[in-house]
Enzyme design. Sequence first.
Site, PDB file in Angstrom:
ATOM      1  N   GLU A  39      37.628  33.060  23.651  1.00 62.67           N
ATOM      2  CA  GLU A  39      38.586  33.856  24.434  1.00 62.67           C
ATOM      3  C   GLU A  39      39.085  35.070  23.635  1.00 62.67           C
ATOM      4  O   GLU A  39      39.268  36.146  24.178  1.00 62.67           O
ATOM      5  CB  GLU A  39      39.769  32.997  24.891  1.00 62.67           C
ATOM      6  CG  GLU A  39      39.438  32.051  26.018  1.00 62.67           C
ATOM      7  CD  GLU A  39      38.923  32.754  27.264  1.00 62.67           C
ATOM      8  OE1 GLU A  39      39.318  33.905  27.512  1.00 62.67           O
ATOM      9  OE2 GLU A  39      38.097  32.163  27.974  1.00 62.67           O
ATOM     10  N   CYS A 196      31.395  40.520  41.787  1.00 63.56           N
ATOM     11  CA  CYS A 196      32.362  41.572  42.099  1.00 63.56           C
ATOM     12  C   CYS A 196      32.454  42.531  40.907  1.00 63.56           C
ATOM     13  O   CYS A 196      33.496  42.714  40.304  1.00 63.56           O
ATOM     14  CB  CYS A 196      33.716  40.945  42.421  1.00 63.56           C
ATOM     15  SG  CYS A 196      34.853  42.106  43.194  1.00 63.56           S
ATOM     16  N   CYS A 203      28.657  42.335  47.623  1.00 65.70           N
ATOM     17  CA  CYS A 203      29.493  41.716  48.656  1.00 65.70           C
ATOM     18  C   CYS A 203      28.682  40.795  49.569  1.00 65.70           C
ATOM     19  O   CYS A 203      29.195  39.776  50.029  1.00 65.70           O
ATOM     20  CB  CYS A 203      30.193  42.788  49.482  1.00 65.70           C
ATOM     21  SG  CYS A 203      31.326  43.770  48.503  1.00 65.70           S
ATOM     22  N   CYS A 206      28.638  37.380  48.140  1.00 62.48           N
ATOM     23  CA  CYS A 206      29.921  36.941  47.585  1.00 62.48           C
ATOM     24  C   CYS A 206      30.433  35.665  48.264  1.00 62.48           C
ATOM     25  O   CYS A 206      30.561  35.608  49.487  1.00 62.48           O
ATOM     26  CB  CYS A 206      30.952  38.055  47.742  1.00 62.48           C
ATOM     27  SG  CYS A 206      32.564  37.572  47.111  1.00 62.48           S
ATOM     28  N   CYS A 212      38.301  38.298  51.566  1.00 66.66           N
ATOM     29  CA  CYS A 212      38.455  39.595  50.911  1.00 66.66           C
ATOM     30  C   CYS A 212      38.935  40.675  51.892  1.00 66.66           C
ATOM     31  O   CYS A 212      38.223  41.044  52.825  1.00 66.66           O
ATOM     32  CB  CYS A 212      37.128  40.014  50.288  1.00 66.66           C
ATOM     33  SG  CYS A 212      37.218  41.599  49.456  1.00 66.66           S
TER      34      CYS A 212
END
Length: 361
Positions: A39, A196, A203, A206, A212
């Site tokens: 991270e 995305c 899209c 997706c 969305c």
Amino acid sequence: MAASANFADDLIAWHRTHGRHDLPWQTQPVDPYRVWLSEIMLQQTQVATVIPYFYRFLDRFPTLASLAQASEQQVLALWAGLGYYQRGRNLLRCAQVLVRDHGGQFPATAEALQMLPGIGRSTAAAIASTVFEERVAILDGNVQRVMTRLTCVDAPWGSPALTQALWPLAQERLPKASSDMPAYTQAIMDLGAMVCRARQPSCSQCPVQRHCRAYREDCVDAFPRPKIKKAIPTRQAYWAVLMNRDHVWLMQQPEKGIWPSLWVPWQLDLQHPPQDWEHVGKTRTAIISLRHQFTHYKLEIQAGCFAWSGDRPVGAPRSLTRWTWEKALALPAPSPVSRLLARLAHAAKESGAEPHRCSLP
Ligand code: SF4
């Protein structure tokens, strides 16, 4: 439809078959040390860039305890090239605090994790949700973009207004069950990285298309809103690279300022550049131009290369030290210096102290 209805379910179902499951920090059982390390490395940095660094780091420091005993120079040497060196420095400080104050264990909540050096709100949430299944939302750059499109938040990219609006929207889309949190957190990161994307989002593929708003209103290209552009100033820097076939001289940057504690060539304070190079010596063999972009300014560097066999020049900083090329190349150095040294080391071997054959982009 409620904002969060089935959103998390759709995302997790997609992730099961399409998400990334073989990243080196995705072990079973989950290893908090690996998750934390990844991270921190992934802040502002792509997965493909991080992976080799991650392996090298684990190789050298396989456990939190081994990292806590490292010196800053050892950590920075492994960090060299990843950029944002404060992350490397904080990584070491965080390991030391965990060993000293927490018995070598990571605290189990995002709130407590945020108290540690180098761990901000989103990173704390990523660790807490992945390792401890806490129901907390992450909001890294990729997730901000996804959330902005899902909800059409009308605020400039990078603005505090945008993140302020997005935190509650991200939180209300979490799965109900804590046990789904590790999968959900990875899924939303993967959605941002794989579907995305910043440019040309897919899209049609997706999994959360039906949730969305930007897609529904046919305005995906309008989100996120553009960043408010500020003019980025340019600063000039002048370096003297003293070198010969076997050695090169480098100085260590102070702990505060740009590239803290990293090794760079002698930085000159020239009043009338470039004529003032003369005070270094008359044996300059090349001037090499480099550029480096920081967040707030651009640095244009003129690096004058000098064939040099004497001691430290009069007037040079005390930290200017002579290194063999091999040792110099292993020192922690910012990426433009690493690139410069790699090319000059090659030129020095090929042509003695005549780096004029060396040209850098
Ligand atoms: Fe992003 Fe398009 Fe999916 Fe909306 S439908 S979340 S814009 S990929």
